[in-house]
Design a protein around this motif. Structure first.
Motif, short mmCIF file in Angstrom:
data_model
loop_
_atom_site.label_atom_id
_atom_site.label_comp_id
_atom_site.label_asym_id
_atom_site.label_seq_id
_atom_site.Cartn_x
_atom_site.Cartn_y
_atom_site.Cartn_z
N ILE A 47 40.16 48.23 41.21
CA ILE A 47 40.73 49.54 41.58
C ILE A 47 40.95 49.62 43.08
N GLU A 48 39.92 49.23 43.85
CA GLU A 48 39.99 49.33 45.31
C GLU A 48 40.97 48.32 45.90
N GLY A 49 41.30 47.28 45.12
CA GLY A 49 42.27 46.29 45.58
C GLY A 49 43.71 46.68 45.30
N MET A 50 43.93 47.90 44.79
CA MET A 50 45.27 48.38 44.46
C MET A 50 45.52 49.71 45.18
N PRO A 51 45.67 49.69 46.51
CA PRO A 51 45.84 50.94 47.26
C PRO A 51 47.10 51.72 46.88
N GLU A 52 48.09 51.05 46.32
CA GLU A 52 49.33 51.71 45.92
C GLU A 52 49.38 52.01 44.43
N GLY A 53 48.26 51.87 43.76
CA GLY A 53 48.18 52.15 42.34
C GLY A 53 48.70 51.01 41.49
N GLY A 54 48.69 51.22 40.16
CA GLY A 54 49.16 50.18 39.24
C GLY A 54 48.34 50.17 37.97
N ILE A 55 48.38 49.03 37.30
CA ILE A 55 47.71 48.90 35.99
C ILE A 55 46.65 47.80 36.05
N ILE A 56 45.50 48.09 35.48
CA ILE A 56 44.45 47.09 35.29
C ILE A 56 44.35 46.80 33.80
N GLU A 57 44.46 45.52 33.44
CA GLU A 57 44.33 45.10 32.04
C GLU A 57 42.93 44.55 31.81
N VAL A 58 42.22 45.11 30.84
CA VAL A 58 40.91 44.61 30.45
C VAL A 58 41.05 44.02 29.05
N LYS A 59 40.93 42.70 28.95
CA LYS A 59 41.08 42.00 27.67
C LYS A 59 39.76 41.36 27.27
N ALA A 60 39.47 41.38 25.97
CA ALA A 60 38.28 40.71 25.44
C ALA A 60 38.70 39.86 24.25
N ASN A 61 38.26 38.60 24.26
CA ASN A 61 38.69 37.67 23.21
C ASN A 61 37.57 36.67 22.95
N ILE A 62 37.69 35.95 21.82
CA ILE A 62 36.75 34.88 21.48
C ILE A 62 37.53 33.58 21.42
N VAL A 63 37.11 32.58 22.21
CA VAL A 63 37.78 31.28 22.25
C VAL A 63 36.72 30.20 22.05
N GLN A 64 36.75 29.53 20.90
CA GLN A 64 35.83 28.43 20.58
C GLN A 64 34.37 28.80 20.85
N GLU A 65 33.91 29.85 20.17
CA GLU A 65 32.52 30.31 20.24
C GLU A 65 32.11 30.73 21.65
N GLU A 66 33.10 31.16 22.43
CA GLU A 66 32.84 31.66 23.77
C GLU A 66 33.57 32.99 23.94
N VAL A 67 32.88 33.98 24.51
CA VAL A 67 33.49 35.28 24.78
C VAL A 67 34.16 35.22 26.15
N GLN A 68 35.41 35.66 26.21
CA GLN A 68 36.15 35.69 27.46
C GLN A 68 36.65 37.11 27.71
N VAL A 69 36.18 37.70 28.82
CA VAL A 69 36.63 39.04 29.23
C VAL A 69 37.38 38.88 30.54
N SER A 70 38.68 39.22 30.52
CA SER A 70 39.49 39.10 31.73
C SER A 70 39.85 40.48 32.26
N ILE A 71 39.81 40.61 33.58
CA ILE A 71 40.15 41.86 34.28
C ILE A 71 41.26 41.52 35.26
N LYS A 72 42.47 41.95 34.93
CA LYS A 72 43.66 41.58 35.71
C LYS A 72 44.21 42.81 36.43
N ASP A 73 44.37 42.69 37.76
CA ASP A 73 44.93 43.81 38.52
C ASP A 73 46.29 43.43 39.11
N GLN A 74 46.93 44.39 39.73
CA GLN A 74 48.23 44.20 40.38
C GLN A 74 48.10 44.47 41.87
#
Length: 629
Positions: free
Chosen positions: A535-562
């Motif tokens: 949030i603080e890395g987006m001074p001009e606003g935008g969208i943050i995507e929070v994804k949660a998935n399972i890949v080969q018995e591993e949990v992957q949570v990605s947080i992508k900003d603009q």
């Protein structure tokens, strides 16, 4: 070849050697026994027998005994040279054929009574013991040679001819001497005269051989001579001290037995100088004592486990497990102090060999106290049987310090969020206050108004509950936790913060439930840190995507900003204490997040480009309950 032929061989010196080193890093001498070049050379250098390694029939490694057997003065003149340069031409074809069979069939071979041409033009009989080994995965031949010249020529010289006997023994490197019943020397070879400090054999003829032994053995020497001559019985090999003409002491192996010489029964002595070997044994014993002292003085606990019983512990291990004496641990069952997963790892290591990487384990002392430790497990042998060695370091205090740091950073987050939470609560409170004023002014209460008021109160309850759950210490026991619930709570908590920056948080979950094994409050702390940074890395606003998935018995949570993104140099330093890209940041948030994820047996990966945003991916082990569902 006749018994005299070994002395009749005329062979020029071998051609100049190729001194280029034939290099390798590791040598596999048996299944599951792999040594470095340095370790192998150290071992064979303690052997009194010839040891060498051949790669493409060329010497790659040899010990000092091999150098002496060949009569060479320096290894540089032999390394890189073909072994055929030293094998007499009459035996070369046989050697080539035997080594070809060895390479095809494996195992090992014994090549008996080969003739070797030494560098000093002398020739000797040897037995060769050869076997296949591997150097850096490539086939090689390990050669052990044993000088059997004395044995071979004794077998051939059964007539007892003095002339042939002298030809046989004159060039041997062991002391060969014959004495009469009074102990006076009737014959001695050149090696014998040199061993006793003489320059030629004739100097010692007629002298009493027992006078060269230490005074404590002189009477026994005389009895040995009489027993050999009168009873015609050999005397077993013993170790005694010789004193040379110059007063130098030597440790020797002494063997004596009856022999017919010049028409009379005499006693023959065969004496081998073992001073170097004994010195080497003393050095080994000294090294062993130093090693034991090093182990005992180590601040790390060290234990050897065999058959689920403790066979050795050092003083640090005794203190670590709160034992009053080592005997409280020795001979006792040990695996009960370890967790089940670690038990299985130890048992597998005994079967397969090797070394485990450093791992964090919880051990239990004799008093029942739990210890946080770092443990390295090494496959070893104890009394010639498989065992494991544990190297244990107590990190309980370090863990406590890490916990305090996590708590401090968590309270820092609570403080930073407090203003936003207060604002978020004030809005529904203002709405509720307005409804109350309406009701007091006479407005009729209806269901629509009540639904709105109830929704606002529920909003206040959710926000205050999440805030309190983050602030309280919580349990320190790992437990199965639904990661999606954690992410939902974090997003709800940070919605107000995101709104202030004109940021929208989008959730993209492919599953209804993803279970991990961990601490709920600590995992919340991680995702609050990461989403708040986004949030603080987006001074001009935008969208943050929070994804949660399972890949080969591993949990992957990605947080992508603009947001503004980071350079490669900034990415490298992420997680360092006090390193931050924010104007008012401390850098502790990410450091604590990395530490928490590592303690959950996970990792964090970061991808970022300047002006194109950043993606943090948290990877955690999937709990089995999710797999079963």
């Amino acid at each position: 070849m006749s018994s005299d032929s070994i002395h009749m061989i005329k062979q020029n010196n071998p051609p100049p050697c190729n001194t280029a080193t034939i290099s390798f890093n590791q040598i596999k001498v048996q299944e599951n026994i792999v040594l470095s070049r340095k370790e192998y050379v150290t071992i064979i250098n303690y052997s009194l027998d010839f040891f060498a390694v051949l790669i493409d029939d060329k010497f790659a490694v040899m010990n000092e005994s091999a150098l002496e057997l060949f009569g060479e003065s320096s290894k540089e003149g032999v390394i890189g040279q073909s072994i055929l340069a030293y094998i007499h031409e009459d035996f070369q074809d046989s050697y080539i054929e035997q080594t070809r069979h060895l390479q095809l069939l494996g195992n090992r071979k014994v090549l008996k009574d080969y003739v070797i041409n030494r560098a000093d033009n002398r020739s000797i009989y040897v037995d060769l013991f050869i076997r296949m080994i591997e150097c850096d995965g490539a086939k090689a031949i390990e050669v052990m040679m044993r000088d059997v010249t004395l044995k071979k020529n004794m077998e051939n010289d059964i007539t007892g001819s003095e002339l042939r006997y002298r030809k046989l023994v004159d060039n041997l490197e062991d002391f060969i001497g014959i004495v009469d019943i009074k102990g006076k020397c009737m014959y001695i070879n050149k090696a014998g005269s040199i061993m006793l400090g003489g320059t030629k054999p004739s100097e010692l003829i007629g002298q009493t051989i027992c006078a060269y032994f230490h005074e404590d053995y002189q009477d026994a020497c005389k009895r040995r001579i009489r027993k050999a001559i009168l009873d015609k019985e050999p005397y077993p090999k013993v170790e005694k001290i010789l004193i040379t003409k110059t007063g130098k002491w030597k440790i020797a192996e002494v063997l004596s037995y009856p022999i017919e010489f010049n028409g009379q029964t005499a006693c023959q002595f065969i004496i081998r100088d073992i001073t170097k070997r004994k010195n080497a044994e003393r050095q080994l014993e000294s090294a062993k004592i130093k090693y034991e002292r090093l182990i005992e003085s180590s601040t790390n606990g060290i234990a050897i486990i065999q058959d689920n019983q403790c066979k050795f512990v050092n003083e640090a291990a005794r203190n670590l497990f709160e034992a009053k004496t080592k005997e409280q641990l020795l001979g006792k069952g040990f695996y009960k102090t370890l967790d089940d997963e670690f038990n299985q790892d130890c048992k597998k290591l005994i079967e397969s060999g090797g070394v485990t990487s450093k791992s964090e384990r919880i051990l239990t002392t004799l008093a029942g106290k739990e210890l946080h430790t770092e443990v390295i497990v090494i496959s070893t042998t104890f009394e010639e049987r498989p065992a494991i060695q544990l190297i244990i370091r107590d990190v309980t205090e370090q863990k406590q310090a890490q916990h305090l740091m996590v708590q401090a950073e968590k309270m820092n987050i609570v403080g930073q969020l407090a203003a936003g939470i207060a604002h978020e609560i004030r809005n529904p409170l203002t709405s509720l206050k307005g409804f109350v004023q309406l009701f007091r002014s006479g407005t009729m209460i209806n269901d629509e108004f009540l639904d709105i008021m109830e929704a606002e109160l529920e909003r206040i309850d959710i926000i205050s509950s999440e805030f309190l759950s983050l602030a309280k210490p919580g349990t320190q026991r790992f437990a199965p936790t639904n990661l999606l619930d954690i992410l939902e709570d974090v997003v709800a908590l940070l919605d107000t913060e995101a709104f202030k920056y004109s940021v929208t948080i989008q959730k993209k979950f492919r599953f209804n439930e993803i279970v991990v094994f961990g601490l709920e409050t600590q995992l919340k702390q991680v995702f609050i840190n990461l989403i708040k940074n986004a949030i603080e890395g987006m001074p001009e606003g935008g969208i943050i995507e929070v994804k949660a998935n399972i890949v080969q018995e591993e949990v992957q949570v990605s947080i992508k900003d603009q947001g503004v993104g980071m350079t490669k140099s900034q990415l490298v330093r992420l997680g360092e204490p006090f390193y931050t890209t924010k104007e008012k940041g401390t850098g502790l948030g990410l450091m604590v997040s990395y530490s928490i994820v590592k303690n959950h047996k996970g990792k964090i990966e970061v991808k970022s480009k300047p002006k194109k945003g950043t993606t943090f991916t948290v990877m955690l082990p999937l709990h089995t309950s999710t797999i079963e569902d």
